[in-house]
Enzyme design. Structure first.
Site, PDB file in Angstrom:
ATOM      1  N   GLU A 943       1.240  15.426 -44.730  1.00 20.30           N
ATOM      2  CA  GLU A 943       2.584  16.001 -44.741  1.00 20.30           C
ATOM      3  C   GLU A 943       3.605  14.980 -45.206  1.00 20.30           C
ATOM      4  O   GLU A 943       4.497  15.287 -45.991  1.00 20.30           O
ATOM      5  CB  GLU A 943       2.956  16.514 -43.353  1.00 20.30           C
ATOM      6  CG  GLU A 943       4.313  17.200 -43.315  1.00 20.30           C
ATOM      7  CD  GLU A 943       4.654  17.768 -41.951  1.00 20.30           C
ATOM      8  OE1 GLU A 943       5.822  18.160 -41.761  1.00 20.30           O
ATOM      9  OE2 GLU A 943       3.769  17.823 -41.071  1.00 20.30           O
ATOM     10  N   ARG A1021       8.423  17.847 -29.565  1.00 25.75           N
ATOM     11  CA  ARG A1021       7.494  18.959 -29.316  1.00 25.75           C
ATOM     12  C   ARG A1021       6.652  18.677 -28.078  1.00 25.75           C
ATOM     13  O   ARG A1021       6.308  19.594 -27.333  1.00 25.75           O
ATOM     14  CB  ARG A1021       6.615  19.221 -30.540  1.00 25.75           C
ATOM     15  CG  ARG A1021       5.742  20.456 -30.381  1.00 25.75           C
ATOM     16  CD  ARG A1021       5.028  20.822 -31.669  1.00 25.75           C
ATOM     17  NE  ARG A1021       5.864  21.576 -32.588  1.00 25.75           N
ATOM     18  CZ  ARG A1021       5.886  22.904 -32.670  1.00 25.75           C
ATOM     19  NH1 ARG A1021       5.158  23.633 -31.836  1.00 25.75           N
ATOM     20  NH2 ARG A1021       6.655  23.502 -33.553  1.00 25.75           N
ATOM     21  N   GLU A1417      -2.675  25.590 -35.485  1.00 25.35           N
ATOM     22  CA  GLU A1417      -2.618  24.542 -34.461  1.00 25.35           C
ATOM     23  C   GLU A1417      -2.891  25.016 -33.036  1.00 25.35           C
ATOM     24  O   GLU A1417      -3.483  24.272 -32.247  1.00 25.35           O
ATOM     25  CB  GLU A1417      -1.239  23.871 -34.501  1.00 25.35           C
ATOM     26  CG  GLU A1417      -0.960  23.136 -35.793  1.00 25.35           C
ATOM     27  CD  GLU A1417       0.493  22.698 -35.902  1.00 25.35           C
ATOM     28  OE1 GLU A1417       0.759  21.516 -35.649  1.00 25.35           O
ATOM     29  OE2 GLU A1417       1.347  23.547 -36.215  1.00 25.35           O
TER      30      GLU A1417
END
Length: 1487
Positions: A943, A1021, A1417
């Site tokens: 990413e 997160r 995920e």
């Protein structure tokens, strides 16, 4: 394992004359040919004097159209490079051939002389696939596809070897496929292995056009397998339909297999999704059949296209057909939502034949090379001995499994190399006749007999002689788990012995057995070398430099002798792993049961394979069946192997307790086999696998014409045939150069000087770039905050940091040039761990926290005062390497004008690649086209961390005006790409006496590494998933991002959520144990209810399905019944313990507070022939995004799937594309695709009305084109509702952080060996809420693949550093991911379809594409069910052993070492290693 520096050999030094002086006469007289002659995929080939540095893989990948064979690791550990050698079977008296799967990355090119090399392209193509390729594709066994060709070739060798062309019978069984090691040298990071095994097993179920031979088993391991618990073969497997047995080849009870999908009319918009029928508890399998010519579902495959437009042509012209297309691997159809799959028949007679000319092949001496390196291939022992006499320093090479690793990773030269595996006298073991065998006193093995053949020889002789040949069974057992099948097919005992590895698996057996080596040289001819005197020091032996090993003699005891010999090995992973400790024990008793002779040998406990002298002295003469003898042996072993805490290789306590545990097991096993008395047989049995089973619920009641169908990944068949193109497979450009990175060897240091002049003098090197090649202000990048230099500037901050890049005409030359750059360092203190960062106050600025309840007023003390019980602790969570099979790769093609560049990159992030290439080259973004067709896996690792590699190439391409290419080696990738963040939480939780959560406070730390990358977002997160699925009224969580001197950690599937939920579940276990409460009761008591709010104030709405999922999974997995059975098992078993757990997950979907990323674009172009070109911002990394998006477009436009084509992802087609991450690829891009389709449909509506419902799409489009209608549309979508702002605690104004939650639950049961820490997963059941799945097969693949990746995260995958900051785990040799034999033995997956009353659920409220949910995920955390089940098993052991079970710490990952050291038993206490002042562990874990 790190080892000490070896002393100088005790043997005579090599002769001093030069290689040229010594070898030139031999070349002149004997080695007159430099031609390698062989067949490649049926075609005769001759190589004249090839590059001596090439392996077989290097040669194959330089060949046109042979890119299917991949470079995955370069050390024979992943299997991506597997090819098959077709050769005569020299062990057979008949004229037979055999097929050897080998690692092309290791195999010496000279070794293919006289052989038939078969690559994946040689067995089939997309147009004419081999049945194996077709079945893996159609059964969804290929996702990213990078590993697939290697797996195909391993299975191909197995299937070919299973067929006897004379008897026309197959010797093939499910046991052969799973338990004989044919796949243990292959890794897959995507699929979870289950569909690959299912595809392979179709060759057992179907008759293969021949008869299956009766399966027979023999050997001690086979006998043990018969003792496996039957409950996990009967009743705990897949739950098939009552009407069908679930047979992969179809059941006699199956109904008609006609597709009903053809009855579905093509709709032009998405109808409300309603179920076809309600589900029950049955898991319904797909229907599978074998046909001579498999058909395809016409609703998804078989599009037709109109002929070219002619002048003044009207719409009627569109009825003429220009061409047709079809899907490479299509469903045959479906009925009532159940897929119907057809395979082509397998015909052995159609396989590649062995070239007849090779039967006449006679090996001739070969020699080729250049002034840097030369290869010899003698064809007789006499030639080899003469060569070694002339030049004793010549390196002998067999399978090259050790040599090539030294060449690639240790920069060893071996200028004179000699290939010895084609010498038949050294290779062929001649066995005695049956009559001679009965009287034999020894078995003589040719030293170069491949290990696979030795396995078979040992098995056959053991079956014939029984316990007399127990030594051979011990050897076979060790070889079975040595390396992978590809290495065993070419490696030999001679190589294994001569390398003198201290962790050799074979050497302890040979030494314990009293084996003898036969050596030969010119002066002494043949002479004996006893194994007991062979090893002198680390990697040093008694073999003279001018000698070779020709035979291995293994003594057999007389029939009347009471002797037992056994071997044991413990590694991080059962299959294909180097030993932590390996051992062999032999004891001989007299008639009174006293020890007449004993030999205890260990590997991994000293610098060389070592016998235990004190133990031998103590045990001799003692009565063997006596607890005093056992105790004396254990005490003596503790003295023989008294490791220090800082011993090289680390794990001192574990290695020492293994020394005792393995002897303890041997004592019990020998007593039982000699029938000396009663012992606890539970101490004898090791962990064994049964054949795996499992099911998917393949009934989809929500299936539509296209959406909801289990269409195989659209590239799957290309991936299976090797035709799918990755970056490094792309054709070479004229003038292309290759990059080689100059990397820091220090973790933290000032750069005193960098001298790259020596590199520029190397052959092929063209130039060098570093920080001085770009403006200072351009030498900075970062995904969120710009804080990381492209090139080190004055200082290096982690081991492996990029200092510069050399570029050259070949990749090998570039890498050699990079190593020639001389760097002088001034070392500085390095911070590696979270604890060190906390102590040094080394943080990146972050400042994010979550407050809820009384925490808003800083009154957490008051909240805890309301609690009846308060628990505190510190919990650690280790990192995880991505280990995608395709390492980072990029290619840059500069234009001759305007600064334009085409940038191909294996990246998830075309926009960021475009932006930073633009920055370093000084041109606007509109002159940089970033492109990616597919990635061989990514998982978040591409990413952001992929960006610099494209930038390095762009800088060099601009400088030289030539194309540039770079593909990282595996060790480079692991050094540079970062990993999943290690975490640590220091927590405090308060509850009522009834177990209701009241207050939670914690400081949470992640190890960011040397730069921030996305570490802050990962922390965010983690904090927002610290609740998992549980309501806590008062919460105060603080996040801290630690700055250290390791590589920059980055995104990885789950992005902090698995860490947060792991902490939540750890708290639940600590609370339950502290309260004496059942943990399942505690979970249910604290589950969120609709209307409650998370710590970030997101409301739990009516999409809350976790309670339903837990209820249904509890029932379908028979959880309560099995939970009771586990308690009963543990009460009966002292040396094995089981554990079981059932855990929920709740994963938020969106880019969270990176609001600008929650958008996507798509571009649809419809050509007048009716074909559709689709572009969107998402990238394909194996997750099936292209397939899903094409399904969405095909459904919306009313066309077959094959009418829609996506070429690649590129910034010139979709601007400003968000990275494909956060499990949002389908949500964002799917809605953008739908938006574009809606625009097109609106424009086409008048033509549909005009031409009628029976008009074909090409007719409608043709008419629209003639009417000058715009047939292109830009779609766009931005995610509504979301927009959380950190710190907003206003119930009325706060916006959701996540668009919705993907939810699920998992139940896993495990069994642990208390003596070794080894374990197996007996069964796993998963259920996920995926909404209305766009493609259930792809979603199941994501569920199973994510689970197995999570299983690795929480068990065997451990990242380690040395004390000076060097990353130790940088390849498959030291870092272990799950393999085929690690997946759950029973593996069931299902999707939520209905509520607890059986009523269909609806997800139309989601406002997501086709009412689906992101799934990439969320399932990964369910791998923790294995961890927590292991924790339960360990807790049972601790309770039995009287160790503390309240407030005890057990951190992730649950490696075999951590499991064993947590048992609390007496052996563990006896083996304790005391840490002396100043001693450090050899390895560092950075959490």
């Amino acid at each position: 394992m790190a080892l000490p520096i070896p002393p100088k050999t005790a043997s005579d030094p090599p002769r001093t004359h030069s290689a040229a002086e010594a070898l030139t006469p031999l070349i002149t007289s004997t080695y007159r040919s430099s031609d390698i002659q062989f067949y490649l995929n049926g075609k005769k080939t001759v190589l004249n004097n090839p590059n001596p540095h090439w392996t077989l893989l290097d040669y194959i990948r330089t060949s046109a159209n042979l890119k299917g064979t991949k470079l995955g690791c370069g050390e024979g550990g992943c299997g991506a490079c597997t090819v098959v050698l077709q050769v005569p079977d020299t062990q057979s008296d008949k004229r037979r051939i055999k097929h050897l799967a080998v690692n092309a990355c290791l195999f010496p090119l000279v070794g293919i002389d006289g052989k038939h090399v078969i690559t994946v392209e040689g067995i089939g193509s997309v147009e004419n696939p081999h049945p194996l390729q077709e079945r893996i594709a159609k059964l969804h066994g290929s996702q990213c596809g990078f590993c697939t060709p290697g797996i195909v070739m391993s299975l191909y060798a197995m299937v070919r070897n299973a067929y006897d062309s004379e008897t026309k019978k197959f010797h093939l069984s499910e046991r052969d496929i799973e338990l004989e090691g044919h796949l243990d040298g292959n890794l897959c990071r995507c699929t979870g292995y289950k569909p690959i095994l299912e595809a392979a097993k179709t060759f057992v179920i179907e008759d293969l056009k021949g008869q299956l031979a009766q399966e027979s088993t023999s050997g001690a391991e086979d006998e043990k397998l018969e003792k496996e618990v039957k409950a996990f073969q009967n009743g705990c497997g897949s739950k098939a339909s009552k009407g069908s047995c679930g047979r992969p080849g179809g059941c006699c009870r199956d109904g008609p297999s006609d597709s009903s999908s053809n009855d579905s009319r093509s709709t032009t918009s998405t109808p409300p999704t309603e179920p076809v029928s309600s589900s029950d508890e049955e898991l319904i399998p797909a229907t599978i059949d074998v046909k001579k010519e498999p058909k395809a579902d016409a609703s998804i495959s078989g599009a037709t296209y109109a002929k070219p437009v002619k002048s003044k042509e009207d719409s009627d012209g569109a009825t003429e057909i220009k061409t047709t297309t079809s899907l490479d691997a299509s469903l045959a159809g479906s009925k009532n939502g159940v897929p119907y799959i057809q395979f082509q028949e397998y015909a052995p007679g159609a396989e590649l034949i062995f070239p007849s000319l090779l039967w006449k092949y006679e090996p001739q001496p070969l020699c080729y090379g250049n002034d840097k390196k030369i290869w010899f291939r003698p064809s007789t022992v006499e030639q080899l001995v003469e060569l070694k006499d002339a030049y004793p320093s010549a390196k002998l090479v067999g399978g090259a499994s050790e040599v090539q690793v030294e060449v690639r990773f240790k920069n060893s030269d071996f200028a004179v190399s000699v290939y010895v595996s084609d010498i038949q006298e050294l290779r062929r073991t001649v066995l005695p006749s049956d009559a001679e065998l009965e009287a034999a006193k020894e078995i003589v093995l040719a030293a170069n007999t491949p290990l696979t053949e030795i396995e078979a020889i040992c098995k056959d002789i053991y079956a014939e002689l029984g316990k007399r040949a127990m030594v051979l069974e011990a050897l076979r057992k060790q070889l079975r788990y040595f390396a992978g099948r590809q290495i065993r097919n070419v490696a030999s005992l001679a190589g294994n012995i001569a390398t003198a590895s201290p962790i050799s698996d074979a050497n302890p057996v040979l030494l314990a057995a009293g084996g003898t080596l036969v050596a030969e040289n010119k002066s002494q001819q043949k002479f004996d070398l006893p194994m007991s005197k062979f090893f002198l020091a680390y990697r040093t032996t008694a073999l003279p430099p001018d000698a070779i090993l020709s035979q291995v003699r293994i003594p057999l005891p007389a029939p009347e002798v009471r002797e037992i010999i056994k071997a044991y090995k413990q590694a991080k992973r059962k299959d294909d792993d180097i030993a932590i400790v390996t051992s062999a024990f032999r004891v001989r008793l007299n008639s009174e049961g006293k020890v007449e002779d004993v030999c205890l040998v260990y590997g991994g406990m000293a610098p060389m394979t070592k016998e235990a002298p004190k133990s031998k002295s103590v045990l001799l003469g003692k009565k063997w069946f006596s607890s005093e003898t056992l105790d004396a042996g254990l005490t003596a072993l503790s003295e023989d192997f008294d490791l220090t805490f800082s011993v090289p290789g680390g794990m001192a306590h574990y290695r020492k307790v293994l020394t005792l545990s393995l002897f303890f097991r041997f004592w019990h096993e020998s007593v039982a086999e000699l029938q000396l008395g009663e012992v606890d047989e539970q101490a004898i049995d090791e962990i064994h696998r049964a054949i795996s089973t499992g099911s998917r619920d393949n009934h989809n009641p929500f299936e539509q014409r296209v959406v909801g169908k289990q269409i195989p990944h659209l590239s799957a068949l290309k991936q299976c045939t090797g035709e799918a193109e990755y970056i490094d497979d792309m054709p070479r450009y004229e003038g292309e150069l290759f990059g080689g990175l100059v990397l820091s060897t220090k973790a933290h240091a000032n750069l005193v000087s960098i001298d790259y002049a020596p590199a520029l003098e190397m052959p092929g090197v063209i130039g060098y770039i570093d920080k001085d090649s770009i403006p200072k202000e351009a030498n900075i990048w970062g995904s969120i905050l710009k804080d990381e230099p492209f090139f080190a500037d004055g200082k290096v901050l982690h081991h492996g940091q990029v200092i510069g890049m050399v570029y050259a005409t070949t990749a090998l030359e570039a890498q050699t040039g990079a190593r020639a750059v001389k760097v002088v360092y001034e070392e500085l203190p390095a911070i590696l761990t979270i604890d060190e960062a906390i102590e040094a106050n080394s943080y990146f600025k972050h400042g994010k926290f979550l407050r809820k309840g009384l925490a808003l007023d800083d009154k957490m003390d008051e909240a805890f005062a309301r609690c009846d019980r308060v628990f505190e602790g510190t919990t650690r969570f280790g990192g995880q390497e991505h280990f995608y099979l395709e390492t980072n790769a990029a290619m840059v093609i500069p234009s001759g004008e305007d600064g334009f560049m085409e940038v191909w990159s294996s990246t998830q992030n075309t926009m960021e690649t475009q932006e930073f290439v633009s920055a370093v080259t000084g041109v606007p973004s509109n002159r940089i086209n970033a492109r990616v067709k597919r990635m061989g896996g990514a998982f978040g690792g591409k990413e952001s961390r992929s960006v610099p590699f494209a930038c390095y190439l762009a800088i060099a391409a601009k400088k030289e005006k030539r194309p540039m290419r770079l593909m990282l080696n595996r060790d480079e990738d692991m050094l540079l790409s970062g990993q999943r963040h290690p975490f640590q939480a220091r927590w405090k939780v308060g509850v009522s006496r009834e177990g209701k959560l009241i207050a939670l406070e914690g400081d949470v730390y992640d190890n960011a590494g040397f730069s921030q990358d996305m570490s802050g977002a990962v922390m965010d997160r983690c904090l927002t998933h610290f609740d998992n699925s549980y309501q806590t009224p008062h919460v105060f969580l603080r996040g801290h991002v630690c700055r250290t001197n390791i590589h920059s950690n980055t995104a990885f599937r789950g992005f902090g959520a698995p860490q947060g939920m792991y902490f939540a579940e750890t708290l639940m276990y600590n609370i339950a144990e502290g309260l004496g409460m059942d943990v399942d009761e505690l979970r249910l008591k604290n589950l969120y209810e609709i209307g409650e709010h998370t710590p970030f104030y997101q409301k739990i709405d009516h999409d809350w399905h976790v309670p339903i999922i837990l209820g249904q999974l509890r029932k379908s997995s028979e959880y309560e019944k099995r939970k009771r059975a586990v308690v009963e098992f543990n009460a009966r078993n002292r040396w094995k313990k089981r554990g079981i757990c059932l855990i929920p997950t709740k994963f938020g979907l969106s880019f969270a507070t990176a609001l600008h990323l929650n958008q996507a674009g798509a571009y649809i172009k419809i050509y007048h022939d009716g074909s559709v070109l689709l572009h969107h911002g998402g990238t394909e990394m194996g997750q099936g995004l292209y397939t899903k998006m094409i399904q969405v477009a095909a459904q919306e436009l009313g066309v077959p799937v094959d009418a829609v084509y996506t070429q690649d992802s590129q910034s010139y087609q979709v601007a400003n594309a968000s990275p494909t991450a956060a499990s949002s690829g389908s949500d964002l891009n799917g809605m953008a695709v739908k938006n574009a389709c809606d625009q097109i449909n609106e424009r086409l509506q008048p033509y549909r009305e005009k031409l009628g419902r029976n008009a074909s799409f090409k007719q409608i489009v043709h008419a629209a084109y003639l009417d000058r209608c715009n047939l292109a549309a830009n779609g766009f979508w931005k995610m509504p509702r979301v927009g959380y702002t950190w710190g907003d605690t206003n119930w009325d104004t706060v916006k959701p952080m996540y668009y919705y939650f993907t939810q699920g639950a998992g139940c896993s049961e495990v069994e642990v060996d208390l003596l070794t820490g080894d374990h197996t997963v007996l069964r796993t059941d998963l259920m996920m809420d995926v909404g209305n799945s766009i493609n259930p097969a792809i979603d199941y693949g994501q569920i199973e693949g994510a689970f197995v990746q999570g299983q690795g995260l929480f068990t065997m995958e451990e990242t380690l550093w040395t004390n000076n900051g060097q990353l130790f785990t940088k390849g498959p040799g030291t870092y272990k991911i799950p393999g085929f034999s690690d997946i759950p033995q029973v593996f069931n997956t299902s999707m939520l379809r209905h509520d607890n009353e059986g009523k269909p659920l609806s997800w139309n409220h989601l406002r997501s594409v086709q009412s689906s949910k992101g799934i990439g995920e969320p399932p990964l955390f369910l791998g923790s069910t294995v961890f927590f089940a292991l924790r339960e098993a360990v807790k049972s052991a601790r309770e039995m052993n009287g160790a503390n079970t309240k407030g005890w710490s057990f951190d992730s990952p649950a490696t075999s070492e951590r499991l064993r050291l947590a048992m609390g038993d007496d052996l563990l206490k006896r083996a304790e290693v005391v840490r002396k002042e100043g001693e450090k562990n050899f390895f560092v874990t950075v959490s």
